[in-house]
Write an enzyme that holds these catalytic residues in place. Structure first.
Site, PDB file in Angstrom:
ATOM      1  N   ASP A   1       0.846  -1.202   0.000  1.00 40.73           N
ATOM      2  CA  ASP A   1       0.000   0.000   0.000  1.00 40.73           C
ATOM      3  C   ASP A   1       0.875   1.245   0.000  1.00 40.73           C
ATOM      4  OD1 ASP A   1      -2.422  -1.421  -0.042  1.00 40.73           O
ATOM      5  OD2 ASP A   1      -2.319  -1.759   2.111  1.00 40.73           O
TER       6      ASP A   1
ATOM      7  N   LYS B   1       0.415  -7.741  -3.128  1.00 36.18           N
ATOM      8  CA  LYS B   1      -0.895  -7.190  -3.514  1.00 36.18           C
ATOM      9  C   LYS B   1      -0.693  -5.749  -3.962  1.00 36.18           C
ATOM     10  CE  LYS B   1      -4.283  -5.760  -0.583  1.00 36.18           C
ATOM     11  NZ  LYS B   1      -4.975  -4.552  -1.050  1.00 36.18           N
TER      12      LYS B   1
ATOM     13  N   ASP C   1      -5.595  -5.971  -6.799  1.00 36.35           N
ATOM     14  CA  ASP C   1      -6.813  -5.746  -6.005  1.00 36.35           C
ATOM     15  C   ASP C   1      -7.521  -4.480  -6.495  1.00 36.35           C
ATOM     16  OD1 ASP C   1      -8.668  -5.578  -3.921  1.00 36.35           O
ATOM     17  OD2 ASP C   1      -7.204  -4.857  -2.450  1.00 36.35           O
ATOM     18  N   LEU C   2      -8.238  -4.613  -7.630  1.00 39.47           N
ATOM     19  CA  LEU C   2      -8.905  -3.428  -8.204  1.00 39.47           C
ATOM     20  C   LEU C   2     -10.422  -3.469  -8.027  1.00 39.47           C
ATOM     21  CD1 LEU C   2      -6.815  -2.941 -11.491  1.00 39.47           C
ATOM     22  CD2 LEU C   2      -6.497  -1.875  -9.258  1.00 39.47           C
ATOM     23  N   LYS C   3     -10.948  -4.576  -7.536  1.00 40.03           N
ATOM     24  CA  LYS C   3     -12.378  -4.697  -7.180  1.00 40.03           C
ATOM     25  C   LYS C   3     -13.307  -4.162  -8.267  1.00 40.03           C
ATOM     26  CE  LYS C   3     -11.563  -4.267  -2.167  1.00 40.03           C
ATOM     27  NZ  LYS C   3     -10.182  -3.808  -2.065  1.00 40.03           N
TER      28      LYS C   3
ATOM     29  N   ASP D   1     -19.019  -3.264 -12.709  1.00 39.70           N
ATOM     30  CA  ASP D   1     -19.623  -2.465 -13.783  1.00 39.70           C
ATOM     31  C   ASP D   1     -20.532  -3.389 -14.580  1.00 39.70           C
ATOM     32  OD1 ASP D   1     -20.085  -0.477 -15.804  1.00 39.70           O
ATOM     33  OD2 ASP D   1     -18.120   0.387 -15.375  1.00 39.70           O
TER      34      ASP D   1
ATOM     35  N   THR E   1     -15.626  -4.916   4.530  1.00 34.57           N
ATOM     36  CA  THR E   1     -15.632  -4.945   6.003  1.00 34.57           C
ATOM     37  C   THR E   1     -15.962  -3.565   6.575  1.00 34.57           C
ATOM     38  OG1 THR E   1     -13.238  -4.836   5.839  1.00 34.57           O
ATOM     39  CG2 THR E   1     -14.173  -6.946   6.448  1.00 34.57           C
TER      40      THR E   1
ATOM     41  N   ARG F   1       0.573  -3.481   7.021  1.00 35.15           N
ATOM     42  CA  ARG F   1       1.405  -2.757   7.986  1.00 35.15           C
ATOM     43  C   ARG F   1       2.256  -3.609   8.928  1.00 35.15           C
ATOM     44  NH1 ARG F   1      -3.659   0.927   9.142  1.00 35.15           N
ATOM     45  NH2 ARG F   1      -4.549  -1.062   8.458  1.00 35.15           N
TER      46      ARG F   1
HETATM   47  O1  C5P Z   1      -2.089  -2.916   6.783  1.00 34.30           O
HETATM   48  P1  C5P Z   1      -3.095  -4.042   6.830  1.00 34.30           P
HETATM   49  O2  C5P Z   1      -2.494  -5.380   7.198  1.00 34.30           O
HETATM   50  O3  C5P Z   1      -4.322  -3.689   7.645  1.00 34.30           O
HETATM   51  O4  C5P Z   1      -3.534  -4.177   5.301  1.00 34.30           O
HETATM   52  C1  C5P Z   1      -4.573  -5.021   4.884  1.00 34.30           C
HETATM   53  C2  C5P Z   1      -4.767  -4.909   3.387  1.00 34.30           C
HETATM   54  O5  C5P Z   1      -5.923  -5.653   3.024  1.00 34.30           O
HETATM   55  C3  C5P Z   1      -5.001  -3.484   2.888  1.00 34.30           C
HETATM   56  O6  C5P Z   1      -4.455  -3.388   1.562  1.00 34.30           O
HETATM   57  C4  C5P Z   1      -6.508  -3.375   2.857  1.00 34.30           C
HETATM   58  O7  C5P Z   1      -6.961  -2.449   1.906  1.00 34.30           O
HETATM   59  C5  C5P Z   1      -6.902  -4.789   2.441  1.00 34.30           C
HETATM   60  N1  C5P Z   1      -8.260  -5.194   2.809  1.00 34.30           N
HETATM   61  C6  C5P Z   1      -8.724  -5.190   4.112  1.00 34.30           C
HETATM   62  N2  C5P Z   1     -10.014  -5.574   4.412  1.00 34.30           N
HETATM   63  C7  C5P Z   1     -10.832  -5.960   3.421  1.00 34.30           C
HETATM   64  C8  C5P Z   1     -10.391  -5.981   2.102  1.00 34.30           C
HETATM   65  C9  C5P Z   1      -9.089  -5.588   1.832  1.00 34.30           C
HETATM   66  O8  C5P Z   1      -7.963  -4.846   5.026  1.00 34.30           O
HETATM   67  N3  C5P Z   1     -12.039  -6.370   3.725  1.00 34.30           N
END
Ligand code: C5P
Length: 234
Positions: free
Chosen positions: A10, A34, A61-63, A66, A121, A213
């Site tokens: 990220d 990712k 991860d572009l979700k 459309d 989420t 993170r």
């Molecule tokens: O930094 P962290 O471990 O929280 O990152 C989790 C990754 O998973 C991020 O890229 C976040 O956008 C993604 N993600 C998430 N929950 C979801 C879908 C994707 O945390 N339901």
């Protein structure tokens, strides 16, 4: 495929991403990464090609969400990038998911894995009822979307590790569960509310964990990555 740690890159640009990935250059097996919207929209397909050239597997991860024809054509473009996993919103319906699969499938019959986002989420029962006019319990909605994705021919879903067991029970053990929200026991939860350790995610049957993170912000990201691999894949 399966039982692997996916590192969420990220970052906002290529420079930061490559200085992070350079740390892993000594590893025999390069981490699965990712790439999300921020990095992709900033750097475009070039960054995907370069990360792939460096030997990483990629979850893009572009979700997508459309009309079926648009998603089919977009997926055909992403398929040429040779990514390993792509995703879309199950809310786009069965027609959109089937069109996505068609678009992704290359002339030789191969294709990246395709997984679905069920309910984000960040959506809770209240906002689902108020904004989407869906009044069923959110767990039931998530499981219904997972089953719809399975019946459309998709390979799995993104879900919380806490949902992975239920998804496997409902959709079968070979339907992939890709789970973010992973933290070390002593780690900072950040904005994640429902978290699980890599060891518990393994116990509960997640197929891939997506970790951002706890690795990207660690003092020693390579050590944190190895710890995740030992606990989850070992
Ligand atoms: O930094 P962290 O471990 O929280 O990152 C989790 C990754 O998973 C991020 O890229 C976040 O956008 C993604 N993600 C998430 N929950 C979801 C879908 C994707 O945390 N339901």
């Amino acid at each position: 495929m399966g039982k692997d740690v996916i590192v969420a890159c990220d970052f906002s640009g290529a420079e930061q991403t490559f200085s992070f990935l350079d740390r892993f250059a000594g590893l025999e097996r390069k981490p699965f990464v990712k790439i999300g919207m921020e990095l992709f929209y900033a750097e475009g397909p070039a960054i995907v090609r370069e990360i792939k050239r460096r030997g990483h597997r990629i979850f893009l991860d572009l979700k997508l969400h459309d009309i079926p024809n648009t998603v089919k054509k977009a997926m055909a473009v992403l398929s040429k990038l040779d990514v390993d996993i792509v995703n879309l919103h199950a809310a786009g319906t069965t027609a959109m998911m089937k069109a996505a699969l068609e678009g992704l499938t290359r002339e030789d019959g191969t294709r990246p894995l395709l997984i679905a986002v069920t309910q984000l989420t960040s959506t809770d029962q209240d906002s689902m009822e108020r904004d989407l006019l869906i009044d069923k319990p959110i767990d039931e909605v998530v499981m219904h979307y997972a089953l719809t994705a399975k019946n459309a021919g998709l390979d799995g879903v993104v879900c919380s590790p806490l949902e992975a067991k239920k998804v496997h029970a409902r959709c079968g053990g070979d339907f992939l569960t890709v789970t973010p929200g992973v933290r070390f026991p002593e780690g900072d939860k950040g904005d994640q509310k429902r978290v699980m350790t890599p060891a518990d995610a393994k116990k509960i049957g997640s197929d891939y964990i997506v970790v951002g993170r706890p690795i990207t912000a660690a003092k020693d990201p390579v050590a944190a990555y190895k710890r995740c691999c030992d606990e989850f894949c070992g």
